[in-house]
Enzyme design. Sequence first.
Site, short mmCIF file in Angstrom:
data_model
loop_
_atom_site.label_atom_id
_atom_site.label_comp_id
_atom_site.label_asym_id
_atom_site.label_seq_id
_atom_site.Cartn_x
_atom_site.Cartn_y
_atom_site.Cartn_z
N GLN A 17 -4.13 0.29 -6.57
CA GLN A 17 -4.97 -0.19 -5.47
C GLN A 17 -4.31 -0.26 -4.10
O GLN A 17 -4.91 0.12 -3.09
CB GLN A 17 -5.53 -1.59 -5.82
CG GLN A 17 -6.50 -2.10 -4.80
CD GLN A 17 -7.06 -3.49 -5.06
OE1 GLN A 17 -7.62 -4.11 -4.18
NE2 GLN A 17 -6.94 -4.00 -6.27
N GLU A 139 -1.26 -7.42 -8.16
CA GLU A 139 -2.00 -8.32 -7.27
C GLU A 139 -1.66 -9.81 -7.43
O GLU A 139 -1.22 -10.46 -6.49
CB GLU A 139 -3.51 -8.11 -7.50
CG GLU A 139 -4.42 -9.09 -6.81
CD GLU A 139 -4.43 -8.93 -5.31
OE1 GLU A 139 -4.59 -7.81 -4.82
OE2 GLU A 139 -4.29 -9.96 -4.61
N ASP A 168 -3.00 -6.56 -2.96
CA ASP A 168 -3.10 -5.09 -3.02
C ASP A 168 -3.75 -4.54 -1.75
O ASP A 168 -3.12 -3.87 -0.95
CB ASP A 168 -3.95 -4.67 -4.24
CG ASP A 168 -3.14 -4.72 -5.52
OD1 ASP A 168 -1.90 -4.67 -5.44
OD2 ASP A 168 -3.75 -4.81 -6.59
N GLY A 247 -8.54 -24.62 9.49
CA GLY A 247 -8.34 -24.81 10.92
C GLY A 247 -8.52 -26.27 11.30
O GLY A 247 -8.52 -27.15 10.43
N GLY A 248 -8.67 -26.52 12.57
CA GLY A 248 -8.78 -27.91 13.03
C GLY A 248 -10.18 -28.48 12.88
O GLY A 248 -10.41 -29.65 13.18
N1 COA Z 1 4.45 13.78 -12.21
C1 COA Z 1 5.41 13.33 -13.04
N2 COA Z 1 5.76 12.03 -13.13
C2 COA Z 1 5.11 11.16 -12.33
C3 COA Z 1 4.10 11.56 -11.42
C4 COA Z 1 3.77 12.96 -11.39
N3 COA Z 1 2.82 13.41 -10.58
N4 COA Z 1 3.66 10.47 -10.78
C5 COA Z 1 4.36 9.42 -11.25
N5 COA Z 1 5.23 9.85 -12.18
C6 COA Z 1 6.17 9.03 -12.93
C7 COA Z 1 7.28 8.46 -12.08
O1 COA Z 1 8.24 9.43 -11.80
C8 COA Z 1 7.77 7.31 -12.97
O2 COA Z 1 8.66 7.83 -13.91
P1 COA Z 1 10.10 7.17 -14.21
O3 COA Z 1 9.89 5.71 -14.40
O4 COA Z 1 10.52 7.90 -15.45
O5 COA Z 1 10.97 7.45 -13.05
C9 COA Z 1 6.53 6.90 -13.74
O6 COA Z 1 5.53 7.89 -13.44
C10 COA Z 1 6.00 5.52 -13.50
O7 COA Z 1 5.76 5.18 -12.16
P2 COA Z 1 5.60 3.61 -11.78
O8 COA Z 1 5.26 3.45 -10.37
O9 COA Z 1 6.85 2.90 -12.18
O10 COA Z 1 4.35 3.14 -12.67
P3 COA Z 1 4.24 1.87 -13.63
O11 COA Z 1 2.94 2.01 -14.34
O12 COA Z 1 5.44 1.67 -14.47
O13 COA Z 1 4.17 0.63 -12.63
C11 COA Z 1 3.30 -0.65 -10.77
C12 COA Z 1 3.00 0.36 -11.89
C13 COA Z 1 2.07 -0.78 -9.90
C14 COA Z 1 3.68 -2.02 -11.38
C15 COA Z 1 4.50 -0.12 -9.95
O14 COA Z 1 4.20 1.17 -9.49
C16 COA Z 1 4.86 -1.00 -8.76
O15 COA Z 1 5.45 -2.08 -8.89
N6 COA Z 1 4.55 -0.53 -7.55
C17 COA Z 1 4.89 -1.16 -6.31
C18 COA Z 1 4.02 -2.36 -6.02
C19 COA Z 1 2.55 -2.04 -6.05
O16 COA Z 1 2.06 -1.20 -5.33
N7 COA Z 1 1.83 -2.81 -6.88
C20 COA Z 1 0.41 -2.88 -6.84
C21 COA Z 1 -0.28 -1.75 -7.40
S1 COA Z 1 -1.98 -1.97 -6.98
#
Ligand code: COA
Length: 425
Positions: A17, A139, A168, A247-248
């Site tokens: 998001q 979030e 988010d 607020g106030g």
């Molecule tokens: N091709 C190949 N691999 C891909 C890819 C693509 N097009 N797009 C993503 N990936 C891989 C990444 O390289 C990563 O691999 P690795 O861990 O082996 O290096 C993997 O997908 C996972 O990415 P990640 O962002 O860690 O996803 P997640 O599901 O583990 O975590 C969140 C999700 C949201 C918790 C995390 O992305 C995060 O903390 N983001 C920052 C804060 C944020 O935006 N949070 C709110 C989201 S609404």
Amino acid sequence: MGKALDGVRVLDFTHVQSGPTCTQLLAWFGADVIKVERPGEGDITRSQLRDIPNVDSLYFTMLNSNKRSITLDTKNPQGKKVLEELIKICDVMVENFAPGVLDRMGLTWERIQEINPRIIVASVKGFGPGPFEDCKVYENVAQCTGGSASTTGFRDGLPMVTGSQIGDSGTGLHLALGIVTALYQRTLTGKGQRVLAAMQDAVLNLCRVKLRDQQRLQRGPLQEYSQFGEGIPFGDAVPRAGNDSGGGQPGRILKCKGWETDPNAYIYFITQAQVWDKVCTVIGKEEWINDPEFAKPAQRLPKLNFIFATIEEWTMTKTKFEVMDILNKYDIPCGPILSMKEIAEDQSLYATGTLVEVDHPTRGAYITVGNPIKLSDNDVQVERSPLLGEHTDEILASVLGFDEEQITEIKASGATGEPVRQAAE
Ligand code: COA
């Protein structure tokens, strides 16, 4: 009429998001937003909270309007090469991966600058540099760590998260501002830069009035909090204040006609000092206008519960819309509690483009929230979200300029996967 961000090309490497909120806004301002998605599955939200089997969810469709989608396995050497070609020709790259993911892809800031020194790299992370910088964040984690949850809810209840996705979508908004600011600075310096919006920081920014109150608390009780009028001592941290106004101007949510059966038959009522006389007149309490017990705001503070209970006796005799009509005539600010159903049916919001109905090849028509920021010289219509990989061929050929042979080679390597087409046959 043109488009505000005409000519700006965005490599959208976002998911879920926070990031997609940001890039959707950039698309609504006219940027060409190219969403890079993993072959097969794409953005995880395509399949989350699905209401129709095998069709992109509303979660996805409502956050990815006006974008193009290319599928790319960025762990495949050919896929990585294509990604680097995109970095070369884009003005902005936006990502919200977990900390360290880009580095593991070999895309350190230094490497990205080598490829394109003018590119702006914008990231959402859960936390800024410090003890929690490596944490993954969603979030509600941000709402809890940014000060929102501890200050939301009722004093005698649990900390509470809000329905507004301030962690988010709120962070996505902050990031979008950072990006356009960096684009402006680039017109002066010719250089790109990194933009970081941490979710904890964005939530705290939105909660700054509570940090204000934290500091006021060191100098004495917070007199506008209903807790003060109830004689309940304050602790050392800002308490939850129910529906007290931040607020106030004292305010509360009051029952209106029908509250017994309608969970939204309520109105937010504000006893703004400037309109106190009018409030007294409207509710039939003219005697309060000159009563030394009620005439001045400071005299009213300890009696707010009694005052609002008296006002509620009046609001309960009318519907929330009748109350609003009457109060508006006196310029007394108020807010009827609108349900999502009432909002979705409000034609005035469609007239301004705040709500939009768009057609989708597999889901049919759906309602989405349009651009909440209106520019008089930005002619961008809200369009449906792309199907997974819908624009892969188009981007390889007309954006990156690959010829047929090169495209065949890229595809044969598996870098783009098999675009999942969801045509509505
Ligand atoms: N091709 C190949 N691999 C891909 C890819 C693509 N097009 N797009 C993503 N990936 C891989 C990444 O390289 C990563 O691999 P690795 O861990 O082996 O290096 C993997 O997908 C996972 O990415 P990640 O962002 O860690 O996803 P997640 O599901 O583990 O975590 C969140 C999700 C949201 C918790 C995390 O992305 C995060 O903390 N983001 C920052 C804060 C944020 O935006 N949070 C709110 C989201 S609404």
